[in-house]
Design an enzyme around this catalytic site. Structure first.
Site, PDB file in Angstrom:
ATOM      1  N   HIS A   1      23.141  32.439  52.018  1.00  0.00           N
ATOM      2  CA  HIS A   1      24.257  32.998  51.232  1.00  0.00           C
ATOM      3  C   HIS A   1      25.535  32.197  51.341  1.00  0.00           C
ATOM      4  O   HIS A   1      26.568  32.633  50.824  1.00  0.00           O
ATOM      5  CB  HIS A   1      24.573  34.423  51.675  1.00  0.00           C
ATOM      6  CG  HIS A   1      23.495  35.403  51.375  1.00  0.00           C
ATOM      7  ND1 HIS A   1      23.457  36.145  50.228  1.00  0.00           N
ATOM      8  CD2 HIS A   1      22.405  35.760  52.083  1.00  0.00           C
ATOM      9  CE1 HIS A   1      22.393  36.923  50.231  1.00  0.00           C
ATOM     10  NE2 HIS A   1      21.728  36.705  51.355  1.00  0.00           N
TER      11      HIS A   1
ATOM     12  N   LYS B   1      37.810  42.034  46.240  1.00  0.00           N
ATOM     13  CA  LYS B   1      36.796  41.360  47.061  1.00  0.00           C
ATOM     14  C   LYS B   1      37.403  41.133  48.435  1.00  0.00           C
ATOM     15  O   LYS B   1      38.597  41.377  48.627  1.00  0.00           O
ATOM     16  CB  LYS B   1      36.399  40.032  46.424  1.00  0.00           C
ATOM     17  CG  LYS B   1      37.600  39.144  46.052  1.00  0.00           C
ATOM     18  CD  LYS B   1      37.187  37.844  45.407  1.00  0.00           C
ATOM     19  CE  LYS B   1      36.829  37.964  43.957  1.00  0.00           C
ATOM     20  NZ  LYS B   1      35.466  37.715  43.639  1.00  0.00           N
ATOM     21  N   ARG B   2      36.612  40.671  49.393  1.00  0.00           N
ATOM     22  CA  ARG B   2      37.180  40.354  50.693  1.00  0.00           C
ATOM     23  C   ARG B   2      38.321  39.351  50.543  1.00  0.00           C
ATOM     24  O   ARG B   2      38.313  38.523  49.625  1.00  0.00           O
ATOM     25  CB  ARG B   2      36.090  39.779  51.621  1.00  0.00           C
ATOM     26  CG  ARG B   2      35.066  40.798  52.062  1.00  0.00           C
ATOM     27  CD  ARG B   2      35.664  41.886  52.912  1.00  0.00           C
ATOM     28  NE  ARG B   2      36.034  41.388  54.215  1.00  0.00           N
ATOM     29  CZ  ARG B   2      35.445  41.711  55.363  1.00  0.00           C
ATOM     30  NH1 ARG B   2      34.461  42.577  55.366  1.00  0.00           N
ATOM     31  NH2 ARG B   2      35.867  41.221  56.508  1.00  0.00           N
TER      32      ARG B   2
ATOM     33  N   LYS C   1      38.739  32.403  48.490  1.00  0.00           N
ATOM     34  CA  LYS C   1      38.716  33.259  47.286  1.00  0.00           C
ATOM     35  C   LYS C   1      40.066  33.240  46.572  1.00  0.00           C
ATOM     36  O   LYS C   1      40.201  33.692  45.448  1.00  0.00           O
ATOM     37  CB  LYS C   1      38.327  34.687  47.672  1.00  0.00           C
ATOM     38  CG  LYS C   1      36.901  34.791  48.236  1.00  0.00           C
ATOM     39  CD  LYS C   1      36.522  36.223  48.558  1.00  0.00           C
ATOM     40  CE  LYS C   1      35.228  36.368  49.320  1.00  0.00           C
ATOM     41  NZ  LYS C   1      34.022  36.431  48.464  1.00  0.00           N
TER      42      LYS C   1
ATOM     43  N   THR D   1      29.124  38.708  43.138  1.00  0.00           N
ATOM     44  CA  THR D   1      28.390  39.728  42.384  1.00  0.00           C
ATOM     45  C   THR D   1      29.394  40.668  41.714  1.00  0.00           C
ATOM     46  O   THR D   1      29.069  41.295  40.699  1.00  0.00           O
ATOM     47  CB  THR D   1      27.447  40.542  43.302  1.00  0.00           C
ATOM     48  OG1 THR D   1      28.153  40.884  44.498  1.00  0.00           O
ATOM     49  CG2 THR D   1      26.199  39.774  43.646  1.00  0.00           C
TER      50      THR D   1
ATOM     51  N   LYS E   1      29.623  42.789  37.926  1.00  0.00           N
ATOM     52  CA  LYS E   1      29.965  44.217  37.732  1.00  0.00           C
ATOM     53  C   LYS E   1      31.110  44.356  36.739  1.00  0.00           C
ATOM     54  O   LYS E   1      31.093  45.225  35.860  1.00  0.00           O
ATOM     55  CB  LYS E   1      30.376  44.847  39.074  1.00  0.00           C
ATOM     56  CG  LYS E   1      29.265  44.858  40.099  1.00  0.00           C
ATOM     57  CD  LYS E   1      29.801  45.106  41.510  1.00  0.00           C
ATOM     58  CE  LYS E   1      28.740  44.692  42.527  1.00  0.00           C
ATOM     59  NZ  LYS E   1      29.261  44.600  43.892  1.00  0.00           N
TER      60      LYS E   1
HETATM   61  C1  F58 Z   1      28.191  36.547  50.233  1.00  0.00           C
HETATM   62  N1  F58 Z   1      28.153  36.342  51.645  1.00  0.00           N
HETATM   63  C2  F58 Z   1      28.679  35.321  49.479  1.00  0.00           C
HETATM   64  N2  F58 Z   1      28.336  37.036  53.823  1.00  0.00           N
HETATM   65  O1  F58 Z   1      29.958  34.957  49.944  1.00  0.00           O
HETATM   66  C3  F58 Z   1      28.746  35.650  47.988  1.00  0.00           C
HETATM   67  O2  F58 Z   1      29.115  34.536  47.246  1.00  0.00           O
HETATM   68  C4  F58 Z   1      27.392  36.157  47.529  1.00  0.00           C
HETATM   69  O3  F58 Z   1      27.475  36.636  46.224  1.00  0.00           O
HETATM   70  C5  F58 Z   1      26.902  37.285  48.409  1.00  0.00           C
HETATM   71  O4  F58 Z   1      26.892  36.889  49.775  1.00  0.00           O
HETATM   72  C6  F58 Z   1      25.517  37.742  48.054  1.00  0.00           C
HETATM   73  O5  F58 Z   1      24.658  36.661  47.982  1.00  0.00           O
HETATM   74  C7  F58 Z   1      28.462  37.330  52.482  1.00  0.00           C
HETATM   75  O6  F58 Z   1      28.789  38.430  52.073  1.00  0.00           O
HETATM   76  C8  F58 Z   1      28.702  37.822  54.846  1.00  0.00           C
HETATM   77  O7  F58 Z   1      29.359  38.835  54.671  1.00  0.00           O
HETATM   78  C9  F58 Z   1      28.253  37.386  56.222  1.00  0.00           C
HETATM   79  C10 F58 Z   1      28.235  38.557  57.163  1.00  0.00           C
HETATM   80  C11 F58 Z   1      27.885  38.134  58.584  1.00  0.00           C
HETATM   81  C12 F58 Z   1      28.720  37.002  59.102  1.00  0.00           C
HETATM   82  C13 F58 Z   1      28.761  35.838  58.163  1.00  0.00           C
HETATM   83  C14 F58 Z   1      29.117  36.248  56.729  1.00  0.00           C
END
Ligand code: F58
Length: 813
Positions: A355, A544-545, A550, A652, A656
């Site tokens: 990811h 978003k976060r 971002k 994602t 939405k």
């Molecule tokens: C997200 N990653 C990507 N990781 O940033 C985003 O682009 C993508 O759409 C999404 O995954 C789904 O594929 C993400 O959310 C985390 O939150 C991890 C959690 C644990 C620690 C490292 C980051």
């Protein structure tokens, strides 16, 4: 299911009595909600039992989706929709003087995830059930999900997320299915005949107890299982000797040290914590999950050699990568298979999704830490690594020592989890086309060279039934009136809307629906924050976060420049705009927290300035999560997807917003590119550097942010305003942000993309003023969004990675 209003009322009154032992009129909303949940579970129970029975008896191949996070949000409305009893229940409750909306508000979000990765896992659960794929989730039942965010004096402050305080009506605790997970201790080796055996001894045992939640498919009788594991004491953990000696508190210490494993979700969305407890969590749920899969598998009575014909295991990023050595351990030590057979089964079972390409998010564990905590598992990883290096030398004829060293699973005393996941699986996928290309050509290039067929792309998807049907019922009803209800099961059918692209009546109706959603959100914002926003203004959202990549700061810098223009000319003829932000920062990510403070500071200044005649408003909505997103997204006109090109694996949220008719303002990054390909360049607003340009700057170091700042007055003005006393905050408050932009040379190209972003925003303003043009764009986005349904993504995973067929169930309730 078939249910009449009167049958429902009868059932519900009985459920109220059974769960609260009170008269219906004396019950609280919580009691009413719980009674409804219990009743729904009753309805679901038969379907669930039938699903499991069918899978077992027909030896269906099943997939287990291992994920550290499942951000499911609420269940009630989704379950009502999927059972097709929403209207009946709403009516029945109404006749009893109860509002379904009120009960739905009582439910607390199950927020066991940080962001995209966790939400994707939840969408995939729904999609597997709804497309009749035998697939289950395996994760952790954190007692505290992602923290609650409050904004105090403009700063993010974290509070614990006590989501279990009123119980969770949707789960079933299954103590009889508990298993033991072993930590620490040592490994004894001995000969059994002429085979070498391994015994893990003197270990600390932890009891893993599963909590199962039914995951309902949409009108198809399928109920799969989300199994979340909780660490609980085992009988002998309680130290009676200590207790009877009067050491009351210390007797509980051991119990506490066990329960802490599933106490909290680590709140980082883009970097790895590297803490022992995190490693414990990872092994804990992977080991428990695989053990329980073996129990289920054994009931089928199939020879172990055929394991991978019946079971697929998918790992959602590398956090569950210990599945590789854990499966090996069971096959070798408990099932007595030889290495080659165990390896063949393991690699045929396991598949892996990446990811991120951000190096700070790539997991590495100190080898010594892993060896102490998981001695047998580490032995197996050592052996996997040894054999992998041998194969590089002798199979792939690699002679470049440095390359071999870089590809090794264990390098410089660290275990690299991505390498373990790639070597130990048969499929590695990225989550959008560009992301997968970057993996193949840059980040994981060396692995792609030796395993080209393992790599593939699976662009993410979203749960359209939640983001459209549940979140935006008015739009859903209207669309259904135009094109029928086929899109609920087959969302590609939304394309039928394209024929109404130039239809003024349809355009006006869509405008009115959006306007009503905007009014509702404006009311919500006024109630929560006392800020009045104009539903006729452009609702421009970035939700978003919070992260530098971002680029929420790019957005707010543009807001500041717009404000400057309005101050210089209050009669400036621009469409009024409302910029709405939402998102959490990792608690220890200082600059991201300062970005929140910057947004709230700018908001305070602008919202209280009457001289700009309400042409500009800024709002930061606290505690972004699934529920807040469901309120915001249907009201959005503009969707901000403005990450530095190459950094956002997919995104994602972009899908939405699009599905709800927002126009995407985007860089060519992640799935934005696929969105552009679907809607066409005229129906998306693009700006900024492209990924190749970004890579080139990183490579040749030719970008000089300070020079750009000095030579571009528009940039200099807004950057200076952060620290020259212009904002109602201490002068040094935002110095860390300015430092990142100037002293540290703007790693994410905020200043480089600034002017192009401002131009794009100006175009947005022009398009919005031309209502038919805007509504045509909006309609095109809705119409083209169906392809991003997670149903289709899951079908691709099932057919090309898991090799699993649909298992439609015809059981009737
Ligand atoms: C997200 N990653 C990507 N990781 O940033 C985003 O682009 C993508 O759409 C999404 O995954 C789904 O594929 C993400 O959310 C985390 O939150 C991890 C959690 C644990 C620690 C490292 C980051």
């Amino acid at each position: 299911m078939k249910l009449s209003v009167s049958e429902f009322k009868e059932d519900y009154i009985a459920a109220i009595k059974g769960t609260s032992a009170r008269q219906i009129e004396d019950t609280t909303p919580l009691e009413r909600y719980n009674a409804l949940g219990e009743l729904m579970k009753d309805y679901i129970g038969n379907l669930w039992a039938n699903t499991n029975k069918t899978y077992r008896e027909e030896h269906s191949k099943q997939v287990y989706y291992f994920s550290m996070e499942f951000l499911t949000g609420k269940f009630l409305e989704n379950n009502l929709t999927n059972l097709s009893i929403y209207d009946v229940v709403e009516q029945g409750l109404k006749e009893l003087g109860i509002s379904l909306d009120v009960l739905a508000e009582v439910e607390v979000d199950q927020g066991l995830g940080n962001g995209g990765l966790g939400r994707l896992a939840a969408c995939f659960m729904d999609a597997m059930s709804s497309t009749s794929i035998p697939g289950h989730g395996c994760g952790i039942r954190y007692k505290n999900g992602l923290f609650e965010q409050r904004i105090i004096d403009g700063y993010q402050v974290e509070f614990p997320d006590r989501w279990l305080v009123n119980n969770n009506v949707w789960e079933y605790k299954r103590p009889n299915k508990a298993v033991i997970v072993k930590f620490n201790g040592r490994v004894d080796t001995y000969m059994d005949g002429d085979t070498l055996k391994f015994a893990h001894v003197d270990y600390d045992a932890v009891r893993a107890v599963p909590y199962d939640t039914p995951i309902l498919g949409f009108e198809n009788n399928t109920v799969n299982t989300l199994r979340l594991w909780s660490a609980e004491e085992i009988d002998d953990i309680f130290d009676f000797e200590n207790f009877s000696r009067g050491n009351y508190l210390s007797a509980f210490e051991k119990k506490h040290s066990v329960e802490i494993i599933t106490q909290i979700l680590y709140p980082n969305d883009a970097y790895e914590e590297g803490k022992l407890l995190r490693l414990k969590q990872e092994y804990f749920f992977v080991s428990a999950g695989i053990q329980s899969i073996f129990t289920t598998f054994k009931k089928m009575g199939v020879p172990i050699e055929q394991f991978s014909e019946h079971i697929a295991m998918h790992i959602n990023d590398t956090h569950p990568a210990l599945a590789v050595p854990e499966l090996m351990r069971i096959l070798l030590d408990e099932e007595g298979l030889d290495w080659d057979m165990a390896w063949k089964i393991t690699t045929s079972c396991i598949s892996y999704t990446n990811h991120t390409i951000m190096s700070e998010a790539l997991e590495k564990w100190p080898h010594f830490m892993m060896r102490d905590l998981l001695p047998r598992i580490t032995m197996i990883i050592d052996e996997i690594n040894r054999r992998f290096i041998e194969s590089l030398k002798y199979v792939y004829l690699y002679t470049d020592e440095e390359k071999i060293h870089n590809m090794a699973i264990i390098k410089d005393g660290m275990v690299k989890m991505a390498h373990l996941a790639i070597v130990g699986s048969h499929s590695v996928n990225g989550v959008a086309k560009l992301h997968t290309e970057i993996l193949k050509t840059k980040e994981l290039k060396d692995f792609y060279n030796i395993y080209p067929t393992k790599f593939n792309n699976k662009t993410n998807g979203i749960m359209h039934r939640h983001w459209l049907l549940n979140a935006n019922p008015d739009l859903t009803d209207y669309v259904e009136g135009l094109i029928g209800d086929g899109f609920k099961k087959n969302p590609i059918v939304l394309r039928d809307l394209l024929k109404y692209r130039d239809d003024k009546v349809v355009q006006n109706a869509l405008f009115d629906i959006k306007h009503k959603n905007k009014e509702n959100l404006a009311k919500f914002i006024y109630e929560k924050q006392g800020v009045k926003i104009d539903p006729y203004s452009i609702f421009d959202m970035q939700a978003k976060r919070i992260h530098e990549y971002k680029r929420q700061h790019l957005n707010i810098l543009h807001v500041l420049s717009l404000y400057n223009k309005l101050k210089a000319n209050p009669n400036l003829d621009i469409p009024p705009r409302t910029f709405i932000f939402a998102g959490k920062s990792a608690p220890s990510y200082y600059v991201a927290k300062q970005i929140i403070k910057l947004i709230t500071t700018v908001a305070d200044m602008i919202n209280n300035d009457t001289s700009i005649k309400n042409k500009l408003k800024v709002v930061f909505l606290p505690n972004y999560g699934v529920s807040l997103a469901s309120k915001m997204i249907p009201a959005a006109d503009v969707s901000e997807q403005i990450s530095t090109a190459s950094k956002e694996a997919s995104g994602t949220g972009n899908m939405k917003f699009m599905m709800n008719g927002a126009i995407t303002l985007a860089t060519l990054d992640g799935a934005n590119i696929e969105i552009m390909n679907e809607v066409g360049e005229n129906n998306i607003v693009l700006f900024g550097l492209k990924d190749q340009e970004v890579f080139k700057y990183y490579q040749d170091g030719s970008y000089n942010a300070y020079e750009l700042y000095n030579t571009t007055p528009a940039i200099k003005q807004v950057v200076d305003q952060l620290v020259n006393g212009f904002l109602p905050a201490a002068k040094e408050e935002f110095a860390p942000i300015v430092d990142r932009l100037l002293r540290f040379n703007d790693e994410f190209f905020v200043l480089k993309d600034f002017e192009s972003y401002c131009d794009a925003q100006e175009r947005i303003g022009l398009y919005y003023r031309d209502k038919p043009h805007w509504m045509k764009m909006s309609l095109t986005n809705i119409a083209c969004s169906g392809v991003f349904s997670a149903d289709y993504t899951i079908e691709k995973y099932a057919s090309s990675i898991w090799n699993i067929n649909r298992k439609p169930l015809d059981f009737k309730l």
